[in-house]
Design a protein around this motif. Structure first.
Motif, PDB file in Angstrom:
ATOM      1  N   ASP A  19      34.393 -15.765  12.551  1.00 16.45           N
ATOM      2  CA  ASP A  19      35.283 -14.609  12.432  1.00 16.45           C
ATOM      3  C   ASP A  19      34.544 -13.411  11.833  1.00 16.45           C
ATOM      4  O   ASP A  19      34.721 -12.272  12.281  1.00 16.45           O
ATOM      5  CB  ASP A  19      36.498 -14.951  11.567  1.00 16.45           C
ATOM      6  N   ILE A  20      33.733 -13.652  10.828  1.00 14.18           N
ATOM      7  CA  ILE A  20      32.942 -12.575  10.206  1.00 14.18           C
ATOM      8  C   ILE A  20      31.957 -12.007  11.217  1.00 14.18           C
ATOM      9  O   ILE A  20      31.810 -10.788  11.344  1.00 14.18           O
ATOM     10  CB  ILE A  20      32.225 -13.092   8.939  1.00 14.18           C
ATOM     11  N   LEU A  21      31.290 -12.875  11.954  1.00  7.29           N
ATOM     12  CA  LEU A  21      30.325 -12.433  12.969  1.00  7.29           C
ATOM     13  C   LEU A  21      31.018 -11.617  14.054  1.00  7.29           C
ATOM     14  O   LEU A  21      30.509 -10.582  14.488  1.00  7.29           O
ATOM     15  CB  LEU A  21      29.610 -13.650  13.575  1.00  7.29           C
ATOM     16  N   ARG A  22      32.198 -12.062  14.492  1.00  8.70           N
ATOM     17  CA  ARG A  22      32.958 -11.342  15.500  1.00  8.70           C
ATOM     18  C   ARG A  22      33.378  -9.955  14.979  1.00  8.70           C
ATOM     19  O   ARG A  22      33.286  -8.956  15.681  1.00  8.70           O
ATOM     20  CB  ARG A  22      34.186 -12.161  15.900  1.00  8.70           C
ATOM     21  N   ALA A  23      33.789  -9.877  13.724  1.00  9.43           N
ATOM     22  CA  ALA A  23      34.185  -8.599  13.124  1.00  9.43           C
ATOM     23  C   ALA A  23      32.977  -7.664  13.003  1.00  9.43           C
ATOM     24  O   ALA A  23      33.078  -6.455  13.266  1.00  9.43           O
ATOM     25  CB  ALA A  23      34.813  -8.834  11.759  1.00  9.43           C
ATOM     26  N   LEU A  24      31.829  -8.206  12.631  1.00 12.55           N
ATOM     27  CA  LEU A  24      30.616  -7.395  12.525  1.00 12.55           C
ATOM     28  C   LEU A  24      30.200  -6.845  13.887  1.00 12.55           C
ATOM     29  O   LEU A  24      29.839  -5.667  14.009  1.00 12.55           O
ATOM     30  CB  LEU A  24      29.474  -8.217  11.921  1.00 12.55           C
ATOM     31  N   LYS A  25      30.246  -7.684  14.922  1.00 13.35           N
ATOM     32  CA  LYS A  25      29.897  -7.225  16.270  1.00 13.35           C
ATOM     33  C   LYS A  25      30.862  -6.143  16.744  1.00 13.35           C
ATOM     34  O   LYS A  25      30.462  -5.166  17.371  1.00 13.35           O
ATOM     35  CB  LYS A  25      29.894  -8.401  17.253  1.00 13.35           C
ATOM     36  N   ASN A  26      32.149  -6.312  16.429  1.00 13.91           N
ATOM     37  CA  ASN A  26      33.147  -5.323  16.811  1.00 13.91           C
ATOM     38  C   ASN A  26      32.882  -3.988  16.102  1.00 13.91           C
ATOM     39  O   ASN A  26      32.919  -2.922  16.720  1.00 13.91           O
ATOM     40  CB  ASN A  26      34.552  -5.850  16.488  1.00 13.91           C
ATOM     41  N   ASN A  27      32.588  -4.027  14.810  1.00 14.53           N
ATOM     42  CA  ASN A  27      32.288  -2.805  14.051  1.00 14.53           C
ATOM     43  C   ASN A  27      31.013  -2.134  14.563  1.00 14.53           C
ATOM     44  O   ASN A  27      30.946  -0.899  14.639  1.00 14.53           O
ATOM     45  CB  ASN A  27      32.146  -3.111  12.560  1.00 14.53           C
ATOM     46  N   LEU A  28      30.030  -2.935  14.916  1.00 12.45           N
ATOM     47  CA  LEU A  28      28.781  -2.380  15.445  1.00 12.45           C
ATOM     48  C   LEU A  28      29.028  -1.700  16.795  1.00 12.45           C
ATOM     49  O   LEU A  28      28.505  -0.612  17.050  1.00 12.45           O
ATOM     50  CB  LEU A  28      27.736  -3.492  15.593  1.00 12.45           C
ATOM     51  N   GLN A  29      29.847  -2.302  17.636  1.00 15.47           N
ATOM     52  CA  GLN A  29      30.177  -1.706  18.933  1.00 15.47           C
ATOM     53  C   GLN A  29      30.938  -0.392  18.762  1.00 15.47           C
ATOM     54  O   GLN A  29      30.675   0.587  19.468  1.00 15.47           O
ATOM     55  CB  GLN A  29      30.999  -2.697  19.778  1.00 15.47           C
ATOM     56  N   ILE A  30      31.855  -0.333  17.805  1.00 19.19           N
ATOM     57  CA  ILE A  30      32.607   0.896  17.535  1.00 19.19           C
ATOM     58  C   ILE A  30      31.657   1.999  17.060  1.00 19.19           C
ATOM     59  O   ILE A  30      31.743   3.148  17.510  1.00 19.19           O
ATOM     60  CB  ILE A  30      33.728   0.630  16.497  1.00 19.19           C
ATOM     61  N   ALA A  31      30.725   1.663  16.168  1.00 19.04           N
ATOM     62  CA  ALA A  31      29.767   2.649  15.668  1.00 19.04           C
ATOM     63  C   ALA A  31      28.864   3.151  16.792  1.00 19.04           C
ATOM     64  O   ALA A  31      28.578   4.351  16.892  1.00 19.04           O
ATOM     65  CB  ALA A  31      28.929   2.043  14.537  1.00 19.04           C
ATOM     66  N   GLN A  32      28.422   2.252  17.673  1.00 20.98           N
ATOM     67  CA  GLN A  32      27.583   2.654  18.794  1.00 20.98           C
ATOM     68  C   GLN A  32      28.346   3.571  19.751  1.00 20.98           C
ATOM     69  O   GLN A  32      27.793   4.551  20.258  1.00 20.98           O
ATOM     70  CB  GLN A  32      27.064   1.418  19.541  1.00 20.98           C
ATOM     71  N   ASN A  33      29.600   3.287  19.996  1.00 19.06           N
ATOM     72  CA  ASN A  33      30.411   4.137  20.868  1.00 19.06           C
ATOM     73  C   ASN A  33      30.593   5.529  20.272  1.00 19.06           C
ATOM     74  O   ASN A  33      30.548   6.528  20.990  1.00 19.06           O
ATOM     75  CB  ASN A  33      31.770   3.497  21.140  1.00 19.06           C
ATOM     76  N   GLN A  34      30.795   5.615  18.959  1.00 18.40           N
ATOM     77  CA  GLN A  34      30.945   6.914  18.303  1.00 18.40           C
ATOM     78  C   GLN A  34      29.645   7.718  18.385  1.00 18.40           C
ATOM     79  O   GLN A  34      29.664   8.916  18.647  1.00 18.40           O
ATOM     80  CB  GLN A  34      31.344   6.732  16.836  1.00 18.40           C
ATOM     81  N   GLN A  35      28.510   7.055  18.172  1.00 17.91           N
ATOM     82  CA  GLN A  35      27.224   7.742  18.263  1.00 17.91           C
ATOM     83  C   GLN A  35      26.960   8.224  19.684  1.00 17.91           C
ATOM     84  O   GLN A  35      26.482   9.335  19.896  1.00 17.91           O
ATOM     85  CB  GLN A  35      26.097   6.823  17.790  1.00 17.91           C
TER      86      GLN A  35
END
Length: 147
Positions: free
Chosen positions: A7-23
Motif C-alpha cells: 500500500d505504501i509503495l502504491r501510494a508513493l508511485k501514485n504521488n510520483l506520477q502526480i508530480a511528474q504530470n504537474q512538471q
C-alpha cells in the motif's frame, strides 16, 4: 505487513506520477513547437556554448545573441537539426530547435561570421593597432586602448 508495504509503495508511485504530470504540464506551457524544412535559413543562438567555445569577456548584454544565417542541411531527430556552418567553425553543427531561429524574408544574406576560435575553443582576437596607452599610479598597471 506485506500488504502495508504494498500500500505504501502504491501510494508513493501514485504521488510520483502526480508530480511528474504537474512538471510536464508546466514544461509544456513554456514549449514552442518549431519545425524547419531542409534549405531553410536559420540564425544560431550560441549563448549556452560560451563557457567552452567563446571567451567570456566584456558586457554579455552587448554581444550578439544570434549568428548567421545558416542553411538547414537535414533533420537529425524530432527536435534536432544539422546546419551548414563554415569550415573554420569549431562549433558542432547539430542544434536543438530551441537554439535556432528562422531567418524571415526573401533577401536573406548568408554570412559566415562565426567568431574565430583557437584549438582550445577560445576567441581569437587580432588587434589592428594600439590607439592609446596609460599607466595607473596605484599599482603601476598598464592599460592599452586597442582597435
Amino acid at each position: 505487513m506485506v500488504q502495508q508495504c504494498q500500500d505504501i509503495l502504491r501510494a508513493l508511485k501514485n504521488n510520483l506520477q502526480i508530480a511528474q504530470n504537474q512538471q510536464k504540464l508546466y514544461v509544456d506551457q513554456q514549449r514552442i513547437e518549431r519545425t524547419f524544412e531542409i534549405g531553410d535559413m536559420v540564425y544560431l543562438r550560441l549563448q549556452p556554448f560560451r563557457q567552452s567555445t567563446l571567451k567570456k569577456s566584456g558586457a554579455e548584454k552587448l554581444k550578439p545573441r544570434f549568428y548567421g544565417s545558416f542553411k538547414v542541411i537535414r533533420r537529425v531527430g524530432v527536435v534536432v537539426y544539422e546546419s551548414k556552418l563554415p569550415t573554420s567553425s569549431k562549433v558542432h553543427n547539430v542544434f536543438h530547435v530551441s537554439r535556432l531561429k528562422k531567418a524571415l524574408g526573401h533577401n536573406v544574406v548568408v554570412s559566415s561570421d562565426l567568431p574565430p576560435l583557437d584549438e582550445e575553443g577560445q576567441l581569437v582576437l587580432i588587434p589592428e593597432e594600439i590607439i592609446d596607452f596609460r599607466e595607473r599610479s596605484m599599482r603601476t598597471i598598464k592599460e592599452y586602448l586597442v582597435k
